[in-house]
Design an enzyme around this catalytic site. Structure first.
Site, PDB file in Angstrom:
ATOM      1  N   ASP A  42       0.214   4.365  -2.488  1.00  0.00           N
ATOM      2  CA  ASP A  42       0.140   5.792  -2.139  1.00  0.00           C
ATOM      3  C   ASP A  42       1.129   6.600  -2.969  1.00  0.00           C
ATOM      4  O   ASP A  42       0.834   7.720  -3.417  1.00  0.00           O
ATOM      5  CB  ASP A  42       0.439   5.987  -0.659  1.00  0.00           C
ATOM      6  CG  ASP A  42      -0.666   5.446   0.232  1.00  0.00           C
ATOM      7  OD1 ASP A  42      -1.765   5.169  -0.289  1.00  0.00           O
ATOM      8  OD2 ASP A  42      -0.430   5.307   1.452  1.00  0.00           O
ATOM      9  N   GLU A  87      -8.618   5.722  -6.706  1.00  0.00           N
ATOM     10  CA  GLU A  87      -7.612   6.023  -7.728  1.00  0.00           C
ATOM     11  C   GLU A  87      -8.194   6.848  -8.873  1.00  0.00           C
ATOM     12  O   GLU A  87      -7.620   6.916  -9.956  1.00  0.00           O
ATOM     13  CB  GLU A  87      -7.004   4.717  -8.269  1.00  0.00           C
ATOM     14  CG  GLU A  87      -7.988   3.787  -8.949  1.00  0.00           C
ATOM     15  CD  GLU A  87      -8.643   2.797  -8.020  1.00  0.00           C
ATOM     16  OE1 GLU A  87      -9.101   1.755  -8.509  1.00  0.00           O
ATOM     17  OE2 GLU A  87      -8.699   3.053  -6.797  1.00  0.00           O
ATOM     18  N   HIS A 138       0.816  -1.223   0.000  1.00  0.00           N
ATOM     19  CA  HIS A 138       0.000   0.000   0.000  1.00  0.00           C
ATOM     20  C   HIS A 138       0.848   1.272   0.000  1.00  0.00           C
ATOM     21  O   HIS A 138       0.393   2.317  -0.493  1.00  0.00           O
ATOM     22  CB  HIS A 138      -0.942  -0.002   1.204  1.00  0.00           C
ATOM     23  CG  HIS A 138      -2.062  -0.986   1.062  1.00  0.00           C
ATOM     24  ND1 HIS A 138      -3.187  -0.731   0.308  1.00  0.00           N
ATOM     25  CD2 HIS A 138      -2.222  -2.250   1.551  1.00  0.00           C
ATOM     26  CE1 HIS A 138      -4.000  -1.768   0.342  1.00  0.00           C
ATOM     27  NE2 HIS A 138      -3.438  -2.719   1.090  1.00  0.00           N
TER      28      HIS A 138
END
Length: 383
Positions: free
Chosen positions: A277, A303, A273
């Site tokens: 990011d 997204e 993750h």
């Protein structure tokens, strides 16, 4: 032939008349000051001093007058009363250093006071005459006449004589009433209170600055996305509504672009993750730097990203979207994303039509985005 002797005589007579008038004014002022000191000294001492200084200023045609008391223990001259001092002058003359020089010398404009003239000139001081405030036993303070730069004055011996007289009257009155030490103590206490108030004001000003910064930060947080720094969905929609209203007033085109990172779940699953990011921030920076300042960029959610292009039709919007898509594909093919062969994005483009609201425009751009996804991703499609 002109009567030169007669003219000179007239001039001398006028000078004598002016001096006589000045002496009479000083005499009347002396009587008034004696009356003030003898009749009103039981009143507020500061008020009595201010009345005396006012009479002195009017008699000597001085714009400003002030009186300092000496604090021998601290080696200071502290302002105790003044007449017509403006805030700048009052602050500059609040406290003067005695500098170890005799008060008698300072009282006549020498020593420590004279040394501070250069710094006081910056406050607008153009002239200064001082005399001692003295009783039978000692000099307890200084009385000063002050002229600003804009109003300089010539030498007048009668002025200094009168000022010395006023200083003696004040000194005798203070000494007789036994108020010198009391005034100094009260003045020191007042100075401490003023210093405490100034410190509180400085602290309050600092707190206000911090509060303003915090409020600005809260305002920013209320309209921006914490991860990317772009406008959040709610504020982006508000900006879109404003651009639609402006478009109808000015009759210029508005185009909306919706973008969605391809296979984003794969990025999170394979790289973690944190890498996800990083991918979102990378694309957000690309969008912010890839459009004009008049355009609006926001994170729609997850997204998904949105762009409002001002005064831009659908054809031009397609070109902007294709440029951003290509740049993202190239720039992402480095570092942690290289193992995936880089990243890609799909985009849908739609132009605002007459009588269309934000919901209809979003629906068209979203439909175009869906077509780009359905046809293989990593491409731009127009509604």
């Amino acid at each position: 032939m002109p009567n030169v002797v007669g003219n000179l005589s007239t001039l001398q007579s006028e000078d004598q008349q002016k001096r006589i008038a000045g002496l009479l004014a000083k005499h009347r002022a002396t009587s008034a000051i004696i009356g003030i000191l003898s009749s009103h000294f039981g009143e507020d001492i500061i008020l009595v001093l201010e009345k005396t200084l006012k009479e002195t200023a009017q008699a000597l045609d001085a714009p400003m007058v002030c009186m300092h008391l000496a604090d021998g223990q601290r080696g200071e001259l502290n302002l105790v009363a003044g007449f017509n001092l403006d805030p700048v002058q009052g602050h500059a003359w609040q406290r003067l250093k005695m500098g170890g020089i005799s008060l008698q010398a300072q009282a006549y404009g020498h020593g420590a006071i004279q040394e501070q003239i250069s710094s006081l000139v910056s406050c607008g001081t153009g002239g200064l005459i001082c005399a001692p405030v003295s009783g039978n036993q000692e000099v307890v303070g200084v009385i000063s006449l002050i002229w600003p730069k804009s109003r300089r004055t010539g030498y007048d011996p009668d002025r200094e004589v009168f000022l010395n007289t006023v200083g003696q009257l004040l000194g005798l009155a203070l000494e007789h009433a036994g108020l010198v030490s009391e005034l100094v103590d009260n003045l020191n206490q007042l100075m401490r209170l003023q210093a405490q108030e100034e410190e509180r004001n400085r602290a309050l000003a600092g707190l206000n600055r911090d509060l303003q910064k915090a409020n600005r930060r809260l305002e920013e947080l209320s309209v921006t996305d914490g991860l990317t720094g772009l406008y959040n969905r709610r504020h982006f929609i508000q900006c879109l509504e404003q651009e639609i209203s402006r478009s109808r007033r000015l009759d210029h085109p508005v185009t909306l672009i919706m973008a969605d990172l391809d296979h984003f779940k794969q990025v999170n699953d394979q790289l973690g993750h944190q890498a996800g990011d990083q991918a979102l921030r990378l694309f957000a920076d690309l969008l912010s730097n890839g459009v004009r300042k008049v355009d609006t960029v926001g994170r729609y959610g997850g997204e998904e990203f949105c762009l409002v292009l001002v005064n831009c039709n659908q054809t031009a919007g397609l070109a902007v979207a294709e440029k951003l898509r290509s740049q993202f594909e190239k720039q992402s093919n480095t570092g942690v994303f290289k193992v995936l062969g880089g990243l890609s994005v799909s985009m849908g483009v739609a132009q605002l039509k007459e009588s269309m609201g934000p919901e209809q425009l979003f629906a068209r751009a979203d439909h175009a985005l869906y077509q780009a996804k359905r046809r293989g991703r990593n491409q731009v499609h127009a509604y």
